[in-house]
Design a protein around this motif. Sequence first.
Motif, short mmCIF file in Angstrom:
data_model
loop_
_atom_site.label_atom_id
_atom_site.label_comp_id
_atom_site.label_asym_id
_atom_site.label_seq_id
_atom_site.Cartn_x
_atom_site.Cartn_y
_atom_site.Cartn_z
N LEU A 9 0.87 -1.18 0.00
CA LEU A 9 0.00 0.00 0.00
C LEU A 9 0.90 1.23 0.00
CD1 LEU A 9 -2.48 -1.28 2.72
CD2 LEU A 9 -2.87 -1.22 0.25
N THR A 12 3.77 6.93 -1.12
CA THR A 12 4.85 7.63 -0.40
C THR A 12 6.19 7.32 -1.07
OG1 THR A 12 5.15 5.71 1.02
CG2 THR A 12 3.70 7.44 1.85
N ALA A 35 -3.87 5.19 -4.10
CA ALA A 35 -5.24 5.70 -3.95
C ALA A 35 -5.71 6.39 -5.22
CB ALA A 35 -5.31 6.66 -2.77
N ARG A 49 -2.05 -1.27 -9.05
CA ARG A 49 -3.50 -1.06 -9.10
C ARG A 49 -3.81 0.30 -8.48
NH1 ARG A 49 -6.07 -0.63 -5.02
NH2 ARG A 49 -8.11 -1.13 -5.90
N GLY A 52 -9.57 2.97 -4.42
CA GLY A 52 -9.95 2.33 -3.16
C GLY A 52 -10.41 0.89 -3.37
N GLY A 55 -13.46 -0.23 1.49
CA GLY A 55 -13.45 -0.49 2.94
C GLY A 55 -12.79 -1.81 3.30
N THR A 75 1.77 3.55 3.53
CA THR A 75 1.03 4.78 3.21
C THR A 75 1.50 5.90 4.14
OG1 THR A 75 -0.77 4.12 4.68
CG2 THR A 75 -1.01 3.56 2.35
N PHE A 78 -0.55 10.22 7.76
CA PHE A 78 -1.89 10.81 7.95
C PHE A 78 -2.97 10.06 7.17
CE2 PHE A 78 0.49 14.05 9.94
CZ PHE A 78 -0.38 14.70 10.79
N ALA A 81 -7.27 6.07 7.47
CA ALA A 81 -8.36 5.13 7.14
C ALA A 81 -7.80 3.86 6.50
CB ALA A 81 -9.37 5.80 6.22
N GLN A 140 -7.19 18.06 0.45
CA GLN A 140 -8.44 17.42 0.86
C GLN A 140 -9.19 18.12 1.98
OE1 GLN A 140 -8.41 13.05 1.07
NE2 GLN A 140 -6.28 13.18 0.41
N LYS A 199 1.27 19.41 8.70
CA LYS A 199 1.04 18.12 9.35
C LYS A 199 2.40 17.61 9.83
CE LYS A 199 -2.52 16.65 6.09
NZ LYS A 199 -2.83 15.69 5.01
P1 NAP Z 1 -7.04 7.68 3.83
O1 NAP Z 1 -7.87 8.81 4.31
O2 NAP Z 1 -6.44 6.76 4.79
O3 NAP Z 1 -7.83 6.84 2.76
C1 NAP Z 1 -9.14 7.12 2.31
C2 NAP Z 1 -9.53 6.01 1.38
O4 NAP Z 1 -8.74 6.04 0.19
C3 NAP Z 1 -9.31 4.62 1.97
O5 NAP Z 1 -10.35 4.25 2.80
C4 NAP Z 1 -9.17 3.80 0.72
O6 NAP Z 1 -10.44 3.60 0.11
C5 NAP Z 1 -8.42 4.72 -0.22
N1 NAP Z 1 -6.97 4.54 -0.18
C6 NAP Z 1 -6.05 5.24 0.53
N2 NAP Z 1 -4.81 4.83 0.27
C7 NAP Z 1 -4.94 3.83 -0.62
C8 NAP Z 1 -3.99 3.00 -1.30
N3 NAP Z 1 -2.65 3.14 -1.13
N4 NAP Z 1 -4.49 2.08 -2.17
C9 NAP Z 1 -5.82 1.94 -2.37
N5 NAP Z 1 -6.75 2.70 -1.76
C10 NAP Z 1 -6.31 3.64 -0.92
O7 NAP Z 1 -5.83 8.25 2.93
P2 NAP Z 1 -5.57 9.68 2.28
O8 NAP Z 1 -5.09 10.59 3.37
O9 NAP Z 1 -6.74 10.07 1.44
O10 NAP Z 1 -4.32 9.35 1.37
C11 NAP Z 1 -4.50 8.68 0.13
C12 NAP Z 1 -3.16 8.24 -0.38
O11 NAP Z 1 -2.29 9.37 -0.54
C13 NAP Z 1 -2.45 7.25 0.53
O12 NAP Z 1 -2.07 6.14 -0.25
C14 NAP Z 1 -1.29 8.00 1.11
O13 NAP Z 1 -0.13 7.20 1.25
C15 NAP Z 1 -1.06 9.11 0.10
N6 NAP Z 1 -0.63 10.38 0.75
C16 NAP Z 1 -1.40 10.94 1.74
C17 NAP Z 1 -0.98 12.08 2.36
C18 NAP Z 1 -1.77 12.69 3.49
O14 NAP Z 1 -1.29 13.72 4.05
N7 NAP Z 1 -2.89 12.14 3.89
C19 NAP Z 1 0.23 12.69 1.95
C20 NAP Z 1 0.99 12.10 0.94
C21 NAP Z 1 0.54 10.94 0.34
P3 NAP Z 1 -11.30 2.27 0.36
O15 NAP Z 1 -11.85 2.40 1.75
O16 NAP Z 1 -12.33 2.33 -0.70
O17 NAP Z 1 -10.37 1.11 0.22
#
Ligand code: NAP
Length: 247
Positions: A9, A12, A35, A49, A52, A55, A75, A78, A81, A140, A199
């Motif tokens: 997953l 990053t 994602a 792939r 999401g 869940g 991942t 932050f 989920a 977001q 963050k």
């Molecule tokens: P999140 O709130 O934990 O995830 C929301 C939903 O997005 C999850 O429930 C899942 O959907 C889907 N998802 C997240 N990461 C996924 C992955 N690697 N592969 C498949 N589905 C994924 O995460 P987020 O904060 O939106 O971040 C999304 C992605 O961006 C992550 O992979 C993370 O590593 C990257 N990212 C995030 C941040 C940040 O500050 N949050 C910063 C840099 C990179 P389903 O429930 O439908 O499976």
Amino acid sequence: MTPRRLLLLGGTTEALALAERLAGDSRLEVISSLAGRTVAHRLPPGRVRVGGFGGVAGLKAFLDAEKIGLVIDATHPFAAAISRHAASACAEAKVPRLQVLRPAWQPEPGDHWIPVPTMVAAAAALPDLARVAFLAIGRQELAIFAGLKTVRLVVRMVDAPAQPLPLENATMILARGPYGIASEEALFTEHGIEVVVSKNSGGDATIAKLTAARRRGLPVVMIQRPEAPGGDHVETVAGALAWLKAQ
Ligand code: NAP
């Protein structure tokens, strides 16, 4: 020997580095999962792939259907989920899981950090601190800052949003890290930044803004990390490789 399938997953730099280190390892077949939130800058090697799973149930179904033998959750700290879902789905499917969690940043002498538990608390803190704030928090959660009448926002993000920003009083900057200290200081001067909102992501790619803030004596509203689900975890790619070896 049939290679073991590893679901990685990602999203990053650690996940990308791990996929690159594991490419060509005949003992493993790596499926990287993204994602799909940002336009991928560099795709990991091997099978990828995007999107999401739907869940915990969707992820569990994926683990079963693809006969996944190992999961590494690399991942973002932050991305709470997906990490929570991975923990539950792996427990149900009895698949070993590792979380790669880079260390949080720690304040240094000269830093003036204001720790807050959530983005909502960060927005609430701003009016008493400054008239111009630099937000380096992604796209977001920007709507949380919409109600601020007295604070001008300078917002940096990787990709332009599909919809106009949900903010009235904001300047948008599109850029992708890593950033340098001098260019962060120049940006703070150009826009008259008085406070930085960040963050506590950890890592090197975006730390320059904190050094620049320290040098300029600016306060930093630092959003603390959400709780990680527990279980096996390491801080580095090398740690993840060692965990894999032990499996
Ligand atoms: P999140 O709130 O934990 O995830 C929301 C939903 O997005 C999850 O429930 C899942 O959907 C889907 N998802 C997240 N990461 C996924 C992955 N690697 N592969 C498949 N589905 C994924 O995460 P987020 O904060 O939106 O971040 C999304 C992605 O961006 C992550 O992979 C993370 O590593 C990257 N990212 C995030 C941040 C940040 O500050 N949050 C910063 C840099 C990179 P389903 O429930 O439908 O499976």
